[in-house]
Design an enzyme around this catalytic site. Structure first.
Site, mmCIF file in Angstrom:
data_model
loop_
_atom_site.group_PDB
_atom_site.id
_atom_site.type_symbol
_atom_site.label_atom_id
_atom_site.label_comp_id
_atom_site.label_asym_id
_atom_site.label_seq_id
_atom_site.Cartn_x
_atom_site.Cartn_y
_atom_site.Cartn_z
ATOM 1 N N ALA A 102 0.823 -1.211 0.000
ATOM 2 C CA ALA A 102 0.000 0.000 0.000
ATOM 3 C C ALA A 102 0.861 1.266 0.000
ATOM 4 C CB ALA A 102 -0.920 0.008 1.215
ATOM 5 N N LYS A 103 2.084 1.160 0.511
ATOM 6 C CA LYS A 103 3.040 2.284 0.531
ATOM 7 C C LYS A 103 2.417 3.535 1.151
ATOM 8 C CE LYS A 103 5.649 0.513 -3.454
ATOM 9 N NZ LYS A 103 4.813 -0.601 -3.946
ATOM 10 N N ARG A 104 1.604 3.363 2.185
ATOM 11 C CA ARG A 104 0.933 4.498 2.796
ATOM 12 C C ARG A 104 1.864 5.284 3.714
ATOM 13 N NH1 ARG A 104 -2.257 3.220 -0.837
ATOM 14 N NH2 ARG A 104 -4.446 2.770 -0.472
#
Lengths: 264, 264
Positions: free
Chosen positions: A92-94
């Site tokens: 998700a690389k949030r």
């Protein structure tokens, strides 16, 4: 393990031992390449056929989000039916302020129930904290990614001679020092990983994209001295390349290459 | 403007002139604080009542995603009904390899149709490129955020004495040099913005969180010499603080404070 929950790292190490490989099967359904209504069956077929070779599965939420609500519904329907013994890493690389990250952490670890998630460390350690006290869960922090642009920020030199990605390694060590329950690892792209990178990061679980379509070379990983369990991700190479081969056959081939390169 | 599409920056500047302020109204519905089924009506009420004072609206997708599919449905239902003359900045902070970013760009600019989006520049310029050729659209790159952790990476010193966030400024200038159609600005948190920050970044549209709940002080912005149109975001301060006041009243108050601080 008695009454103690198993850590994500232990769970992953056990799965790697069981499969004899560290293959992570990326689930990136590409709308436009497939009919949307065919995607649930495609994903289930990939999961079923590759599971014997998979140390983990990694759905990238971007591809599901790009399909709109129906795409996220496909992801939510798929997750509960995935094999329970194979960890799921949600890519998700949030990264957002801590107050906001609480909502993402709840959504991923509690509602979707994935085992691990990728996060961006750019905004600093306090933005990671809402994810760091989940027993049995893991996070992978972006450190040196597999794209050429990793030179623009991640690999830049800091005052004093260290590189920006080493600040991410510091966050991993801080999480260990603070006794965080979540296992914290790093994303290191195979195309940009060499001994000069690996010797500058702590011995933490690595999620390594870049094998297959992106053309990375596994030999750089052997002899690094890292013992934490790695995951080598292949997405396009299994789902979309060489369609004349079955998913099981492609996964078995990548698993074998990884086994030989890492001397499992 | 003849047959030419108006740039996002021009559209924003026109709206700021019209409202006489640079207030960006953040739309962060907090599940748990409200009944889920009450949220669509709450959002519509906030939008309707604050629109006369809003130079832009900024929904943060994290809060919608945290509500599950129903949350994203609420966002998708809301967007087409928002006032057409007020730009919408989707706060998503996305960053992934270019191949994946294409899917996010399509989802946000084409499917959801928002005017601008926030992105994380950590993975480098090539990860931004899929967003950079949309006429009339804008992106804001995270540069110096409003949380204390902005010291961990964003404000670190590089070899040669520059700071990491200045690399983000370089990306803004590169997008201009390359003639990109999308307007490229930066996110600079008010709590960490002072003259030493502002003099190190290019004169680009700034999205400035940190007023209101986070306690930032607007005085640091005056006299910076920047002329590109800024947006000062207030989320909690309008949606959740001082519930004895109406949304219009709170928005009018923040708009007035901004007007005075920036001498509009």
């Amino acid at each position: 393990m008695g009454g103690m929950s198993q850590s994500f790292t232990d769970k992953l190490a056990a799965r790697i031992k069981e499969t004899g490989s560290a293959l992570c099967v990326g689930l990136d359904p590409r709308p436009g390449m497939d009919d949307l209504e065919a995607i649930p069956a495609l994903l289930r077929k990939v999961v079923e056929e590759t599971a014997p070779y998979a140390a983990a599965f990694k759905p990238n939420i971007a591809y599901f989000e790009a399909m709109g609500l129906r795409g996220l519904e496909i992801l939510e329907d798929l997750l509960p039916d995935m094999p329970k013994d194979v960890p799921v890493v949600l890519d998700a690389k949030r990264g957002d302020i801590g107050e906001t990250q609480k909502y993402y952490a709840h959504a991923y670890f509690e509602r979707l129930g994935v085992d691990a998630v990728t996060l961006s460390p750019f905004m600093g350690y306090d933005t990671l904290e809402p994810f760091l006290n989940y027993e049995g869960k893991g996070v992978y922090l972006l450190a040196v990614t597999s794209n050429p642009g990793s030179a623009d920020v991640e690999r830049q030199e800091l005052a004093g001679g260290r590189r920006v990605f080493e600040l991410v390694g510091d966050m991993v060590l801080r999480s260990v020092r603070e006794g965080c329950k979540t296992s914290v690892g790093m994303v290191v792209g195979l195309t940009n990983a060499d001994s000069s990178i690996l010797e500058r990061i702590p011995d933490a679980p690595l999620l390594i994209p870049g094998l297959g379509a992106q053309g990375g070379d596994l030999s750089c990983l052997s002899g690094s001295g890292h013992v934490a369990p790695p995951l080598i991700n292949v997405s396009r190479g299994i789902m979309y390349q060489n369609p004349e081969l079955g998913f099981a056959e492609k996964a078995a081939g990548f698993a074998q290459r990884i086994r030989e390169a890492l001397n499992y």
